[in-house]
Design a protein around this motif. Structure first.
Motif, PDB file in Angstrom:
ATOM      1  N   ASN A  54     -11.409  11.875  59.008  1.00 14.15           N
ATOM      2  CA  ASN A  54     -10.488  12.245  60.089  1.00 14.15           C
ATOM      3  C   ASN A  54     -10.287  11.138  61.110  1.00 14.15           C
ATOM      4  O   ASN A  54      -9.599  11.322  62.101  1.00 14.15           O
ATOM      5  CB  ASN A  54     -10.987  13.505  60.795  1.00 14.15           C
ATOM      6  N   GLY A  55     -10.916  10.004  60.888  1.00 12.56           N
ATOM      7  CA  GLY A  55     -10.761   8.888  61.809  1.00 12.56           C
ATOM      8  C   GLY A  55     -11.698   8.997  62.995  1.00 12.56           C
ATOM      9  O   GLY A  55     -12.667   9.749  62.990  1.00 12.56           O
ATOM     10  N   VAL A  56     -11.393   8.252  64.033  1.00 13.24           N
ATOM     11  CA  VAL A  56     -12.246   8.143  65.212  1.00 13.24           C
ATOM     12  C   VAL A  56     -11.578   8.843  66.392  1.00 13.24           C
ATOM     13  O   VAL A  56     -10.349   8.853  66.506  1.00 13.24           O
ATOM     14  CB  VAL A  56     -12.533   6.651  65.520  1.00 13.24           C
ATOM     15  N   LEU A  57     -12.394   9.444  67.261  1.00 14.75           N
ATOM     16  CA  LEU A  57     -11.880  10.071  68.475  1.00 14.75           C
ATOM     17  C   LEU A  57     -11.593   9.005  69.530  1.00 14.75           C
ATOM     18  O   LEU A  57     -12.311   8.021  69.631  1.00 14.75           O
ATOM     19  CB  LEU A  57     -12.903  11.061  69.033  1.00 14.75           C
ATOM     20  N   TYR A  58     -10.560   9.233  70.313  1.00 19.52           N
ATOM     21  CA  TYR A  58     -10.178   8.366  71.437  1.00 19.52           C
ATOM     22  C   TYR A  58      -9.865   6.929  70.981  1.00 19.52           C
ATOM     23  O   TYR A  58     -10.448   5.967  71.467  1.00 19.52           O
ATOM     24  CB  TYR A  58     -11.258   8.361  72.527  1.00 19.52           C
ATOM     25  N   PRO A  59      -8.913   6.756  70.062  1.00 29.46           N
ATOM     26  CA  PRO A  59      -8.664   5.441  69.453  1.00 29.46           C
ATOM     27  C   PRO A  59      -7.666   4.546  70.189  1.00 29.46           C
ATOM     28  O   PRO A  59      -7.236   3.546  69.632  1.00 29.46           O
ATOM     29  CB  PRO A  59      -8.093   5.829  68.091  1.00 29.46           C
ATOM     30  N   ALA A  60      -7.308   4.849  71.397  1.00 28.23           N
ATOM     31  CA  ALA A  60      -6.267   4.087  72.093  1.00 28.23           C
ATOM     32  C   ALA A  60      -6.543   2.584  72.073  1.00 28.23           C
ATOM     33  O   ALA A  60      -7.662   2.136  72.288  1.00 28.23           O
ATOM     34  CB  ALA A  60      -6.145   4.569  73.534  1.00 28.23           C
ATOM     35  N   ASP A  61      -5.504   1.829  71.788  1.00 28.92           N
ATOM     36  CA  ASP A  61      -5.506   0.361  71.840  1.00 28.92           C
ATOM     37  C   ASP A  61      -6.388  -0.315  70.802  1.00 28.92           C
ATOM     38  O   ASP A  61      -6.790  -1.466  70.992  1.00 28.92           O
ATOM     39  CB  ASP A  61      -5.899  -0.138  73.241  1.00 28.92           C
ATOM     40  N   LEU A  62      -6.710   0.355  69.712  1.00 35.64           N
ATOM     41  CA  LEU A  62      -7.471  -0.291  68.643  1.00 35.64           C
ATOM     42  C   LEU A  62      -6.511  -0.936  67.653  1.00 35.64           C
ATOM     43  O   LEU A  62      -5.434  -0.407  67.385  1.00 35.64           O
ATOM     44  CB  LEU A  62      -8.372   0.715  67.923  1.00 35.64           C
ATOM     45  N   GLN A  63      -6.907  -2.073  67.110  1.00 32.96           N
ATOM     46  CA  GLN A  63      -6.085  -2.822  66.159  1.00 32.96           C
ATOM     47  C   GLN A  63      -6.850  -2.977  64.852  1.00 32.96           C
ATOM     48  O   GLN A  63      -8.078  -3.113  64.853  1.00 32.96           O
ATOM     49  CB  GLN A  63      -5.759  -4.212  66.718  1.00 32.96           C
ATOM     50  N   THR A  64      -6.134  -3.009  63.738  1.00 35.86           N
ATOM     51  CA  THR A  64      -6.746  -3.217  62.437  1.00 35.86           C
ATOM     52  C   THR A  64      -7.527  -4.536  62.428  1.00 35.86           C
ATOM     53  O   THR A  64      -7.051  -5.548  62.912  1.00 35.86           O
ATOM     54  CB  THR A  64      -5.668  -3.237  61.329  1.00 35.86           C
ATOM     55  N   GLY A  65      -8.764  -4.477  61.912  1.00 34.46           N
ATOM     56  CA  GLY A  65      -9.623  -5.647  61.850  1.00 34.46           C
ATOM     57  C   GLY A  65     -10.534  -5.822  63.058  1.00 34.46           C
ATOM     58  O   GLY A  65     -11.475  -6.613  63.021  1.00 34.46           O
TER      59      GLY A  65
END
Length: 118
Positions: A54-65
């Motif tokens: 389900n992914g991560v909680l509170y993912p604002a401003d995250l970029q791949t890598g």
């Protein structure tokens, strides 16, 4: 809509409490970002590589890598959040959504009541 918004906020606080009860910490790599979820990969305390479905909680401003510190429920690594972020971040978007909903509904209700009284 109000009940749903309040339920979302309550669920966020419950998730945070669950993570705090049995917290594991790790450095995770952001594998994928999309509109619906942000996937991360990290090693659990047992050394197992884990990608929460389900992914991560509170993912604002995250970029791949990107590498980011995460906190997770060591009993259930599906529940993972970005370290240092918590349910307080849910208040602004949910509160804004509810404010817009009520800003539209209240004038409509007033107009319909007014026209029904005529």
């Amino acid at each position: 809509m109000t009940a749903m918004g309040v339920s979302i906020i309550i669920a966020c606080f419950i998730n945070d409490r669950t993570i705090e009860e049995s917290k594991g910490e790790a450095v995770a790599e952001v594998v994928d970002t999309s509109l619906t979820r942000t996937a991360v990969r990290f090693n659990t305390d047992e050394g197992r590589v884990y990608i929460p479905p389900n992914g991560v909680l509170y993912p604002a401003d995250l970029q791949t890598g990107q590498l980011v510190r995460v906190e997770f429920d060591s009993r259930n690594p599906d529940l993972v959040r970005v370290a240092g972020r918590n349910a307080m971040l849910s208040l602004l978007p949910v509160g804004s959504m509810l404010a817009v909903v009520w800003a539209v509904l209240l004038p409509l209700y007033w107009l319909f009541r007014r026209s029904a009284n005529r």
